[in-house]
Enzyme design. Structure first.
Site, PDB file in Angstrom:
ATOM      1  N   HIS A 157       2.488   2.814  -7.879  1.00 47.73           N
ATOM      2  CA  HIS A 157       1.329   1.677  -7.684  1.00 47.73           C
ATOM      3  C   HIS A 157       0.843   1.759  -6.125  1.00 47.73           C
ATOM      4  O   HIS A 157      -0.471   1.505  -6.254  1.00 47.73           O
ATOM      5  CB  HIS A 157       1.976   0.338  -7.961  1.00 47.73           C
ATOM      6  CG  HIS A 157       1.864   0.154  -9.426  1.00 47.73           C
ATOM      7  ND1 HIS A 157       0.438   0.158 -10.130  1.00 47.73           N
ATOM      8  CD2 HIS A 157       2.684  -0.053 -10.550  1.00 47.73           C
ATOM      9  CE1 HIS A 157       0.716  -0.106 -11.479  1.00 47.73           C
ATOM     10  NE2 HIS A 157       2.081  -0.357 -11.655  1.00 47.73           N
ATOM     11  N   GLN A 179      -0.925  -4.693  -7.904  1.00 51.46           N
ATOM     12  CA  GLN A 179      -1.229  -5.335  -9.250  1.00 51.46           C
ATOM     13  C   GLN A 179      -1.306  -6.833  -9.096  1.00 51.46           C
ATOM     14  O   GLN A 179      -1.719  -7.423 -10.365  1.00 51.46           O
ATOM     15  CB  GLN A 179       0.228  -5.246 -10.066  1.00 51.46           C
ATOM     16  CG  GLN A 179       0.454  -3.719 -10.413  1.00 51.46           C
ATOM     17  CD  GLN A 179       1.694  -3.726 -11.159  1.00 51.46           C
ATOM     18  OE1 GLN A 179       3.096  -3.728 -10.493  1.00 51.46           O
ATOM     19  NE2 GLN A 179       1.602  -3.561 -12.398  1.00 51.46           N
ATOM     20  N   HIS A 225       8.080   4.253 -10.479  1.00 50.51           N
ATOM     21  CA  HIS A 225       7.109   3.730 -11.448  1.00 50.51           C
ATOM     22  C   HIS A 225       6.126   2.565 -10.125  1.00 50.51           C
ATOM     23  O   HIS A 225       5.056   2.722 -10.095  1.00 50.51           O
ATOM     24  CB  HIS A 225       7.301   2.920 -12.532  1.00 50.51           C
ATOM     25  CG  HIS A 225       6.022   1.958 -13.290  1.00 50.51           C
ATOM     26  ND1 HIS A 225       5.687   2.569 -14.465  1.00 50.51           N
ATOM     27  CD2 HIS A 225       5.540   0.994 -13.039  1.00 50.51           C
ATOM     28  CE1 HIS A 225       4.723   1.718 -14.734  1.00 50.51           C
ATOM     29  NE2 HIS A 225       4.577   0.701 -13.850  1.00 50.51           N
ATOM     30  N   GLU A 226       7.043   1.769  -9.715  1.00 44.55           N
ATOM     31  CA  GLU A 226       6.465   0.731  -8.596  1.00 44.55           C
ATOM     32  C   GLU A 226       5.754   1.389  -7.521  1.00 44.55           C
ATOM     33  O   GLU A 226       4.940   1.097  -6.707  1.00 44.55           O
ATOM     34  CB  GLU A 226       7.382  -0.441  -8.219  1.00 44.55           C
ATOM     35  CG  GLU A 226       7.788  -1.206  -9.479  1.00 44.55           C
ATOM     36  CD  GLU A 226       6.704  -1.660 -10.223  1.00 44.55           C
ATOM     37  OE1 GLU A 226       5.522  -2.274  -9.770  1.00 44.55           O
ATOM     38  OE2 GLU A 226       6.856  -1.778 -11.601  1.00 44.55           O
ATOM     39  N   CYS A 243       3.250  -1.011 -18.529  1.00 50.92           N
ATOM     40  CA  CYS A 243       2.951  -1.872 -17.260  1.00 50.92           C
ATOM     41  C   CYS A 243       2.211  -3.106 -17.476  1.00 50.92           C
ATOM     42  O   CYS A 243       1.360  -3.169 -18.360  1.00 50.92           O
ATOM     43  CB  CYS A 243       1.876  -0.685 -16.553  1.00 50.92           C
ATOM     44  SG  CYS A 243       1.185  -1.005 -14.869  1.00 50.92           S
ATOM     45  N   LEU A 244       2.349  -3.898 -16.161  1.00 48.46           N
ATOM     46  CA  LEU A 244       2.032  -5.469 -16.721  1.00 48.46           C
ATOM     47  C   LEU A 244       0.350  -5.307 -16.525  1.00 48.46           C
ATOM     48  O   LEU A 244      -0.349  -5.895 -16.921  1.00 48.46           O
ATOM     49  CB  LEU A 244       2.470  -6.153 -15.563  1.00 48.46           C
ATOM     50  CG  LEU A 244       3.888  -6.436 -15.723  1.00 48.46           C
ATOM     51  CD1 LEU A 244       4.352  -7.489 -14.626  1.00 48.46           C
ATOM     52  CD2 LEU A 244       4.184  -7.227 -16.966  1.00 48.46           C
ATOM     53  N   GLY A 267       9.488  -5.078 -12.484  1.00 41.22           N
ATOM     54  CA  GLY A 267       8.937  -4.561 -11.180  1.00 41.22           C
ATOM     55  C   GLY A 267       7.514  -4.884 -11.106  1.00 41.22           C
ATOM     56  O   GLY A 267       6.806  -5.254 -12.358  1.00 41.22           O
TER      57      GLY A 267
END
Length: 184
Positions: free
Chosen positions: A144, A50, A140-141, A98-99, A45
């Protein structure tokens, strides 16, 4: 185009993102770039904040996790201006990463089911219900675009344990297999 991923500590990750309209962006190209960036970083995702864009867009592709949940095999979607309608079911813990926060993974408790209203990349409106890992990836996304990170759910004790890692990430002292942008 592959964007660099914004690292923990950058202010864009803590802002509530703005809604977009058809005229404000070439959504097809933007979504293609987001998927390319996500695949390059081996994520499932990616939310627009991000990559430094404070807009309400995120993409998901759960297929790399299909061995854990067969429902993820063809779970590839674009979410534009999403609104979570409801979160239901028992909460359950699952280790998330997380990225934007490489090398940090922690258990987060989330509801097992959610209903979400969103536009797809063709500006078609949908309201769908997801459960299990599909719901978790979306939650999760979605966080963000609300300016929330998965580490915000951790106890004060857990946060203290990872404080040095987070500080190092914000200073650019971290290894990732993809380009990143660090706070100044």
């Amino acid at each position: 185009m592959i964007y660099p991923v914004v690292a923990y500590g950058h202010p864009v990750l803590k802002k509530v993102a703005e809604e977009i309209d058809k005229e404000s962006i070439d959504i097809k190209q933007f979504v293609e770039d987001m998927f390319e960036t996500m695949y390059n970083a081996h994520g499932v995702g990616l939310a627009a904040p991000q990559i430094g864009k404070s807009i309400r867009v995120f993409v998901v592709d759960g297929s790399p996790m299909a061995d854990e949940d067969p429902k993820l095999e063809d779970f590839k979607k674009v979410f534009i201006n999403p609104i979570i309608v409801s979160e239901e079911g028992e909460k359950w813990d699952f280790e998330e990463g997380c990225l934007s926060i490489p090398d940090v993974r922690e258990a987060v408790s989330r509801h097992s089911t959610l209903t979400i209203n969103y536009l797809d990349e063709n500006w078609v409106e949908h309201e769908e219900t997801f459960d299990g890992l599909r719901a978790r990836i979306i939650q999760h996304e979605y966080d963000h675009i609300e300016g929330v990170l998965f580490i915000d759910y951790l106890s004060a004790f857990k946060k203290r344990l990872i404080k040095k890692k987070l500080t190092n990430i914000s200073k650019g002292i971290v290894k990732s297999g993809y380009r990143m942008v660090f706070p100044k």
